[in-house]
Design a protein around this motif. Structure first.
Motif, PDB file in Angstrom:
ATOM      1  N   GLY A  46       0.853  -1.076  -0.012  1.00 43.09           N
ATOM      2  CA  GLY A  46      -0.092   0.041  -0.081  1.00 43.09           C
ATOM      3  C   GLY A  46       0.984   1.113  -0.123  1.00 43.09           C
ATOM      4  O   GLY A  46       0.845   2.093  -0.880  1.00 43.09           O
ATOM      5  N   THR A  47       1.927   1.192   0.915  1.00 49.23           N
ATOM      6  CA  THR A  47       2.601   2.423   0.915  1.00 49.23           C
ATOM      7  C   THR A  47       3.858   1.992   1.255  1.00 49.23           C
ATOM      8  O   THR A  47       4.438   0.980   1.908  1.00 49.23           O
ATOM      9  N   LEU A  48       5.062   3.181   1.170  1.00 49.43           N
ATOM     10  CA  LEU A  48       6.287   2.906   1.692  1.00 49.43           C
ATOM     11  C   LEU A  48       6.253   2.796   3.353  1.00 49.43           C
ATOM     12  O   LEU A  48       6.830   1.868   3.822  1.00 49.43           O
ATOM     13  N   ASP A  49       5.551   3.517   3.954  1.00 44.06           N
ATOM     14  CA  ASP A  49       5.379   3.273   5.535  1.00 44.06           C
ATOM     15  C   ASP A  49       5.007   1.860   5.784  1.00 44.06           C
ATOM     16  O   ASP A  49       5.607   1.386   6.809  1.00 44.06           O
ATOM     17  N   ARG A  50       4.103   1.454   5.105  1.00 43.13           N
ATOM     18  CA  ARG A  50       3.694   0.006   5.305  1.00 43.13           C
ATOM     19  C   ARG A  50       4.893  -1.170   5.308  1.00 43.13           C
ATOM     20  O   ARG A  50       4.842  -1.994   5.756  1.00 43.13           O
ATOM     21  N   LEU A  51       5.317  -1.028   4.194  1.00 40.57           N
ATOM     22  CA  LEU A  51       6.697  -1.668   3.928  1.00 40.57           C
ATOM     23  C   LEU A  51       7.665  -1.531   5.075  1.00 40.57           C
ATOM     24  O   LEU A  51       7.986  -2.735   5.480  1.00 40.57           O
ATOM     25  N   LEU A  52       8.039  -0.361   5.396  1.00 36.41           N
ATOM     26  CA  LEU A  52       8.828  -0.166   6.332  1.00 36.41           C
ATOM     27  C   LEU A  52       8.207  -0.776   7.616  1.00 36.41           C
ATOM     28  O   LEU A  52       9.319  -1.491   8.319  1.00 36.41           O
TER      29      LEU A  52
END
Length: 179
Positions: A30-36
């Protein structure tokens, strides 16, 4: 993350290494934040396992083992460990409950060990005390890894952290360890 650290981390590089497009990564997370968040949760899981393994072969002072494991994991996995604290979530992003539970396993290990050294009447304070002690050890560990202690000519930051932890535990009613 483990190789390059948070500052040089790139979703594009992750996608390239696993043979996906960046779009596929964003479709999954979904987002880079969720990957991180997912990567950092995995680091917490590895860290908890590292601590559990050290506790399995611990001597009598399991609190010392916890402090040594904190420093050991951070030193052995500096980029991944630092990424946990370098990634700041925007106010509208929430860590999923499942990942919060996985991350909390590490803290629970520490709470359990702190409770084990406290007298029965003080054990209800273990969660609060454990979290404060984590902050103490974390600060010492950060100063160790970033070189601040070296600049202050302090050569044994882990031992200093352990001393502060035991001072707090003794103040809370724990018996001093035999050293």
């Amino acid at each position: 993350m483990a190789e390059v650290g948070f500052a040089r981390f790139s979703a594009r590089e992750v996608a390239k290494r696993i043979g996906y497009s960046v779009g596929t990564l964003y479709n999954v997370f979904g987002t880079l934040d969720r990957l991180l968040i997912t990567i950092n949760t995995r680091t917490f899981q590895l860290w908890a396992e590292y601590v559990r393994q050290r506790l399995e072969t611990s001597g009598a002072d399991r609190i010392q083992t916890l402090v040594e494991a904190y420093f050991g994991f951070a030193r052995d996995n500096a980029n991944s460990w630092t990424a946990i604290y370098d990634h700041h979530l925007p106010p509208d992003v929430v860590i999923p409950d499942e990942q919060n539970l996985q991350r909390g396993a590490l803290t629970q290990i520490i709470v359990d060990e702190v409770a084990a050294v406290l007298p029965t009447q003080a054990q209800s304070e273990a969660p609060r005390l454990a979290r404060s002690l984590i902050a103490v050890v974390h600060g010492h560990c950060v100063f160790d890894l970033n070189g601040s202690f070296a600049l202050m000519n302090i050569s044994q930051p882990m031992e200093l952290a352990l001393d502060r932890v035991w001072e707090a535990l003794i103040h809370a009613g724990a018996a001093a360890p035999s050293r």
